[in-house]
Design a protein around this motif. Structure first.
Motif, mmCIF file in Angstrom:
data_model
loop_
_atom_site.group_PDB
_atom_site.id
_atom_site.type_symbol
_atom_site.label_atom_id
_atom_site.label_comp_id
_atom_site.label_asym_id
_atom_site.label_seq_id
_atom_site.Cartn_x
_atom_site.Cartn_y
_atom_site.Cartn_z
ATOM 1 N N HIS A 341 0.831 -1.213 0.000
ATOM 2 C CA HIS A 341 0.000 0.000 0.000
ATOM 3 C C HIS A 341 0.864 1.260 0.000
ATOM 4 O O HIS A 341 0.534 2.249 -0.674
ATOM 5 N N THR A 345 1.063 4.300 -3.864
ATOM 6 C CA THR A 345 0.806 5.737 -4.044
ATOM 7 C C THR A 345 1.937 6.435 -4.803
ATOM 8 O O THR A 345 1.684 7.105 -5.817
ATOM 9 N N THR A 348 2.036 5.277 -8.468
ATOM 10 C CA THR A 348 0.989 5.876 -9.299
ATOM 11 C C THR A 348 1.426 7.260 -9.771
ATOM 12 O O THR A 348 1.226 7.636 -10.946
ATOM 13 N N SER A 349 2.040 8.045 -8.880
ATOM 14 C CA SER A 349 2.513 9.388 -9.256
ATOM 15 C C SER A 349 3.639 9.299 -10.286
ATOM 16 O O SER A 349 3.678 10.075 -11.260
#
Length: 561
Positions: A341, A345, A348-349
């Motif tokens: 997790h 994030t 994804t960026s």
């Protein structure tokens, strides 16, 4: 018993098995918890047939054996028929206990003994020696019935020899005018018989020294072996339980007592939340929930041996406590889920930034910079796929992997799976071919099933040589549909087939392996397929390579059609 029979077979060629008497025939001894077979006989030549005969197979002999062992003193048996005699010779057996673990046996044939002690006579004589307790005679010469011109003199004497009472009766036919001292001879003969038995006992007892030393040596070796085995069993971390033929716990090692408490005498199935089934064929390894003495449950792995007629209904079960392993697995899954997790994030960026840059600025950038950005984008996609696999693995471990089944056409599944690997196939310069031998609908989660087929196709492309071809075959097998992915790679070695669907397992796990991978794809595919009610496996491909297959149930109305 098998070990003892092998030892006797090595010592005496022609020996087969421990035997007993069934009428006039010798047959293999029935299965029982104890045996007293003849293991050594001297002289061997006339008595070889006695080797392996179980003296405990007859109740009279067994009583004499137990009396000798319990008292620690020599004991005579009731009259018996010798197994090595061809004409039904009668004798008594003298059992001399040796170290309370074995027996030295002397065979006393009364015919030989009486012939030695009774004087020769031209008169007709009948001699009988009778076991008073058993009421059985051991020896009788020709009858000495009186006739018209003579008479019969009979004399009897009762004596005790080695804890049994015997009666010696002598009958002699004599002429009326003949005076004989035969009755006195009978008394003398009786005394002489008792004396000879005593002398024989002393001789036999004197001969036990060599046998006693041999028994002592073997007893010491056996004790040492038992001590070593006991030390091993008492100090292993796994629980070892002995279960009798009635399914009752007969013994437990200290590790088993720590797991269950002292449960000797209780039913073996009562140690588990679900009663284990005993294997019908080979040994079995079961994962169950155990019950501690305070009622708490714990995970365990139970190993049950295959049934064996040599052990009767007895079995030895081994138990491994999985509590710590389960705890570590849970911590590992939680760690992987957390890390996944946290990685998703920023990934994804990164992918978003790389996508914008490649889509809008490639015309103004040098070719070298564009190539590096494309490489970074591909690796970002790989990392994202790995993170997704880790998240799926965590969900599967927690039992929360979501499967949403719906009706979907087989052709749509195949088309989506092939489209998902087309770019990778082009990079590897490997062709992808589809062979559909069945058309219809399936009841599956389309996204998850495309994930499974894409994973199998990607693995096939990864291990196929450049210029090769991978085939995706769909065919009907009764009420099931089978997908097969054929490749021309190195195949899967037999020792890896059972574990290739385990987490993180790779056939080549070395640092120098030619093909990378996380070892998660097949484990996730197996989880998805089994949760969908199907099965997955691998086999050899004819001509080289491997065939990974998936079987799924058809919808009921489709199968009925």
């Amino acid at each position: 018993r098998p070990a003892f029979e092998r030892e006797l077979a090595a010592r005496y060629p022609g020996f087969d098995s421990i035997s007993e008497r069934d009428g006039d025939a010798r047959v293999p001894a029935a299965s029982r918890s104890f045996y007293y077979p003849v293991a050594l006989v001297e002289p061997l030549a006339p008595n070889a047939s006695a080797i392996g005969f179980d003296l405990a197979s007859h109740p009279d002999r067994l009583r004499a054996i137990r009396r000798a062992l319990d008292r620690g003193q020599p004991t005579l048996s009731a009259p018996v028929t010798l197994v090595q005699e061809t004409e039904g010779g009668r004798a008594v057996l003298l059992f001399v206990p040796v170290e309370r673990r074995g027996l030295l046996i002397a065979v006393l044939r009364m015919s030989d003994l009486l012939a030695a002690v009774l004087p020769a006579s031209r008169d007709r004589r009948a001699v009988e020696l009778t076991d008073v307790a058993a009421g059985q005679g051991l020896h009788a010469d020709a009858d000495a019935d009186g006739d018209a011109d003579g008479m019969v003199l009979r004399s009897a004497v009762t004596m005790t020899a080695v804890d049994r009472q015997w009666q010696l009766t002598v009958s002699t036919a004599v002429a009326p005018v003949l005076v004989t001292w035969e009755p006195w001879a009978v008394l003398v003969a009786g005394g002489l018989l008792t004396w000879l038995l005593a002398v024989l006992l002393l001789v036999v007892t004197g001969q036990t020294a060599r046998v006693a030393r041999l028994v002592e040596e073997r007893t010491a070796k056996l004790a040492a072996s038992e001590s070593r085995v006991r030390t091993i069993v008492d100090h292993v971390f796994d629980g070892v339980l002995s279960v009798d033929e009635d399914g009752v716990v007969a013994a437990m090692n200290p590790a088993a007592v720590r797991m269950f408490g002292d449960r000797v005498g209780e039913s073996f199935p009562s140690l588990f939340t679900d009663a284990p089934e005993r294997p019908d064929g080979g040994p079995s390894l079961l994962e169950l929930e155990g019950l501690r003495s305070d009622g708490q449950t714990f995970p365990l792995e139970l190993a049950l041996p295959a049934p064996s007629p040599e052990r009767g209904g007895h079995a030895t079960a081994t138990v491994h406590d999985l509590t710590e392993r389960k705890r570590v697995d849970r911590l590992k899954d939680e760690f992987l889920s957390t890390v996944s997790h946290e990685l998703r994030t920023p990934l994804t960026s990164i992918r978003g930034a790389l996508g914008i840059t490649l889509g809008t600025m490639t015309a103004t950038l040098p070719k070298r910079a564009t190539d590096l950005l494309a490489l970074a984008d591909r690796n970002a996609h790989r990392l994202t796929a790995l993170v997704d696999d880790l998240l799926d693995l965590g969900r599967a471990s927690a039992g929360s992997l979501e499967i949403i089944q719906q009706r979907v056409s087989m052709s749509a599944l195949v088309a989506d799976a092939v489209d998902g690997v087309r770019t990778y196939a082009s990079e590897r310069e490997v062709g992808v071919a589809v062979e559909a031998h069945w058309e219809g609908d399936l009841w599956v989660d389309p996204q998850r099933m495309v994930q499974v087929l894409s994973n199998l196709l990607s693995n096939a492309l990864k291990f196929s040589p450049e210029g090769g071809e991978v085939r995706l075959v769909a065919l009907e097998q009764g009420e099931r549909v089978r997908f097969e992915v054929h490749d021309r790679g190195p195949g899967v070695a037999p020792e890896h087939r059972e574990r290739i669907f385990d987490r993180f397992h790779q056939a080549d796990a070395s640092d120098t392996r030619a093909v990378g991978g996380s070892g998660l794809g097949l484990a996730i595919a197996k989880e998805i397929v089994e949760r969908s009610g199907g099965s997955i496996g691998v086999a050899d491909r004819e001509g080289g390579g491997a065939v990974f297959w998936v079987e799924l149930r058809r919808p009921r109305h489709e199968a009925a059609a």
